[in-house]
Scaffold this motif. Structure first.
Motif, PDB file in Angstrom:
ATOM      1  N   MET A 112      35.646  39.505  35.870  1.00  0.00           N
ATOM      2  CA  MET A 112      36.327  40.860  36.219  1.00  0.00           C
ATOM      3  C   MET A 112      36.971  40.978  37.410  1.00  0.00           C
ATOM      4  O   MET A 112      38.121  41.294  37.710  1.00  0.00           O
ATOM      5  CB  MET A 112      35.465  42.114  35.858  1.00  0.00           C
ATOM      6  CG  MET A 112      36.061  43.226  35.961  1.00  0.00           C
ATOM      7  SD  MET A 112      37.202  43.484  34.217  1.00  0.00           S
ATOM      8  CE  MET A 112      37.817  45.125  34.718  1.00  0.00           C
ATOM      9  N   ASP A 113      36.376  40.540  38.490  1.00  0.00           N
ATOM     10  CA  ASP A 113      36.906  40.450  39.999  1.00  0.00           C
ATOM     11  C   ASP A 113      38.199  39.483  39.999  1.00  0.00           C
ATOM     12  O   ASP A 113      39.228  39.823  40.490  1.00  0.00           O
ATOM     13  CB  ASP A 113      36.103  39.813  40.856  1.00  0.00           C
ATOM     14  CG  ASP A 113      34.718  40.822  41.339  1.00  0.00           C
ATOM     15  OD1 ASP A 113      35.140  42.234  40.888  1.00  0.00           O
ATOM     16  OD2 ASP A 113      33.819  40.510  41.664  1.00  0.00           O
ATOM     17  N   GLN A 114      38.045  38.355  39.263  1.00  0.00           N
ATOM     18  CA  GLN A 114      39.143  37.442  39.146  1.00  0.00           C
ATOM     19  C   GLN A 114      40.420  38.053  38.505  1.00  0.00           C
ATOM     20  O   GLN A 114      41.566  37.782  38.841  1.00  0.00           O
ATOM     21  CB  GLN A 114      38.868  36.115  38.472  1.00  0.00           C
ATOM     22  CG  GLN A 114      37.799  35.227  39.582  1.00  0.00           C
ATOM     23  CD  GLN A 114      37.450  34.015  38.808  1.00  0.00           C
ATOM     24  OE1 GLN A 114      37.630  33.638  37.732  1.00  0.00           O
ATOM     25  NE2 GLN A 114      36.644  33.248  39.835  1.00  0.00           N
ATOM     26  N   ALA A 115      40.055  38.563  37.405  1.00  0.00           N
ATOM     27  CA  ALA A 115      41.181  39.273  36.510  1.00  0.00           C
ATOM     28  C   ALA A 115      41.627  40.335  37.268  1.00  0.00           C
ATOM     29  O   ALA A 115      42.953  40.533  37.039  1.00  0.00           O
ATOM     30  CB  ALA A 115      40.470  39.814  35.357  1.00  0.00           C
ATOM     31  N   VAL A 116      41.027  41.088  37.867  1.00  0.00           N
ATOM     32  CA  VAL A 116      41.797  42.293  38.737  1.00  0.00           C
ATOM     33  C   VAL A 116      42.660  41.697  39.800  1.00  0.00           C
ATOM     34  O   VAL A 116      43.827  42.261  40.166  1.00  0.00           O
ATOM     35  CB  VAL A 116      40.484  43.055  39.118  1.00  0.00           C
ATOM     36  CG1 VAL A 116      41.472  44.251  40.117  1.00  0.00           C
ATOM     37  CG2 VAL A 116      40.112  43.983  38.105  1.00  0.00           C
ATOM     38  N   GLU A 117      42.000  40.643  40.386  1.00  0.00           N
ATOM     39  CA  GLU A 117      42.784  40.070  41.556  1.00  0.00           C
ATOM     40  C   GLU A 117      44.082  39.393  41.118  1.00  0.00           C
ATOM     41  O   GLU A 117      45.222  39.324  41.862  1.00  0.00           O
ATOM     42  CB  GLU A 117      41.922  39.088  42.499  1.00  0.00           C
ATOM     43  CG  GLU A 117      42.693  38.277  43.448  1.00  0.00           C
ATOM     44  CD  GLU A 117      41.646  37.465  44.073  1.00  0.00           C
ATOM     45  OE1 GLU A 117      42.153  36.657  45.153  1.00  0.00           O
ATOM     46  OE2 GLU A 117      40.570  37.166  43.829  1.00  0.00           O
ATOM     47  N   HIS A 118      44.176  38.463  39.941  1.00  0.00           N
ATOM     48  CA  HIS A 118      45.265  37.665  39.616  1.00  0.00           C
ATOM     49  C   HIS A 118      45.933  37.955  38.447  1.00  0.00           C
ATOM     50  O   HIS A 118      47.098  37.724  38.363  1.00  0.00           O
ATOM     51  CB  HIS A 118      44.801  36.214  39.252  1.00  0.00           C
ATOM     52  CG  HIS A 118      43.958  35.549  40.229  1.00  0.00           C
ATOM     53  ND1 HIS A 118      44.371  35.175  41.338  1.00  0.00           N
ATOM     54  CD2 HIS A 118      42.585  35.411  40.555  1.00  0.00           C
ATOM     55  CE1 HIS A 118      43.544  34.458  42.232  1.00  0.00           C
ATOM     56  NE2 HIS A 118      42.492  34.615  41.741  1.00  0.00           N
TER      57      HIS A 118
END
Length: 412
Positions: A244-250
């Protein structure tokens, strides 16, 4: 070569022959000019009639095939003299009979293809006669390289002819001959090195990151529902949090509504996979259990009834004489009519028969035939059904249609 002094002496001694020679020279120059002019006009006419109208690849195909046919004919010239013992006029008349048969079969095959969309037996005859002349001309070769060259020349000519036929077939029919299952593009897609669609690299990366989030959420939910251990739950939640962190970031998931909906759609599909075993899909032709007869059609307002009562045959739009067009023109008109139909359907408008005839330049009978076939397609049928359900308008081929805002658009 006589010197200048000798020429002047000849003119002084024989003035009358000199005058005759000069006159004949002038006549010869005039005749040569006329011959060159006629030849130039003939070449210009041939170029404008047969060359300028063709694509450059067709012209190059004809030139290369002619050269290869000439090489094959030269081999048959030697074969007829060395093997058959022909000489003189008899050799000149008979040496290229196979090449003439090949050209005749090629012309017949092209005519069959234009009329019947297939080269037929004449196309097979071109390849058979080509192989025959290639073998015969190579049998009189003096070395292996010469034999290979004489074998290759007729086959090159036949291959160029075949490719020209394939291009023309594609122009007339609008489709290719076959679709290969094993192509470089399919292999790269199968290995994961290429994309099927035209998505950009950022779109592909965003889709993969959202998929990771959905799959991680499904694993965590499955562990929780099955009563997994606390250690496995912590690991699954950690993977979900990381994805989820990577999806929000990228991917901009926090602010992009379309990607939020895409993520929710993936999660909904993954969470409800067990519902697929209870699905009861029906075939399109099976009637539904609660099928009811179509209710009676309501009466139309007077203005719409007048439009509906108009028949296509009563409208004088084009010349009623049948159109006489060749196969290529008929295919081009059909493609143009189809493009116009698709554009209008995309706008939410069902074209009338008269509209198709006016836009493309078809006869009413041809336009009516195309419309009767295309209106059965799902999107067009849905628009026609909406007209009937909402306004009670019956499809006669000349009825008013709905605009994007739901208004009735009538054309007179």
């Amino acid at each position: 070569m006589p010197t200048f002094e000798e020429i002047t002496a000849f003119i002084a001694e024989k003035p009358l022959p000199t005058a005759v020679i000069a006159l004949l020279s002038l006549v010869g120059l005039a005749l040569a000019f006329l011959v060159i002019r006629v030849a130039w006009r003939a070449l210009t006419w041939l170029f404008s009639r047969y060359v300028a109208q063709r694509p450059i690849e067709d012209v190059l195909t004809i030139v290369a095939a002619s050269i290869a046919t000439g090489v094959s004919a030269q081999g048959m010239w030697r074969f007829s003299g060395d093997v058959l013992g022909l000489d003189g006029p008899l050799r000149l008349l008979l040496f290229a009979f196979i090449e003439v048969a090949i050209i005749t079969s090629a012309v017949r095959a092209r005519r069959n293809m234009r009329e019947n969309f297939s080269a037929g037996i004449d196309g097979i005859a071109v390849w058979a006669l080509t192989c025959l002349t290639a073998v015969l001309s190579s049998m009189d070769a003096r070395s292996l390289p010469e034999a290979m060259f004489r074998l290759a020349a007729p086959l090159v000519a036949a291959w160029l002819w075949e490719r020209g036929m394939a291009i023309e077939r594609h122009r007339i029919r609008g489709t290719g001959r076959i679709n290969w299952r094993l192509t470089p593009e399919r292999m790269l897609v199968r290995m994961g090195l290429a994309e099927v669609s035209d998505r950009t690299a950022s779109e592909v990366d965003a889709h993969r990151r959202l998929t990771r989030v959905a799959l991680a959420a499904k694993r965590a939910k499955a562990l929780r529902d099955s009563g997994g251990s606390e250690r496995k739950m912590r690991a699954a939640l950690a993977r979900l949090d990381k994805a989820m962190d990577q999806a929000v970031e990228h991917t901009g998931l926090a602010v992009d509504e379309s990607r939020q909906e895409a993520l929710l759609a993936q999660i909904a599909a993954l969470y409800n996979t067990s519902a697929l075993i209870d699905a009861d899909p029906r075939v399109p032709w099976e009637p539904e259990a609660d099928h009811r007869p179509v209710p009676a059609r309501p009466a139309l307002p007077p203005a719409l009834a007048e439009l509906v009562d108009e028949e296509d045959e009563d409208i004088e739009v084009l010349d009623t004489t049948p159109q006489v067009v060749d196969t290529a023109q008929r295919a081009a008109l059909m493609r143009a009519a189809r493009d116009y139909w698709d554009r209008q359907i995309a706008k939410g408008i069902v074209p009338r028969t008269v509209d198709i005839a006016q836009e493309i330049g078809l006869s009413l009978s041809t336009a009516r035939e195309y419309r009767a076939l295309w209106k059965l397609e799902p999107q067009a049928h849905a628009l026609i059904e909406a007209l009937y359900q909402q306004h009670g308008i019956v499809d006669t081929g000349a009825f008013p249609v709905l605009g994007a805002d739901g208004r009735v658009l009538a054309k007179s």
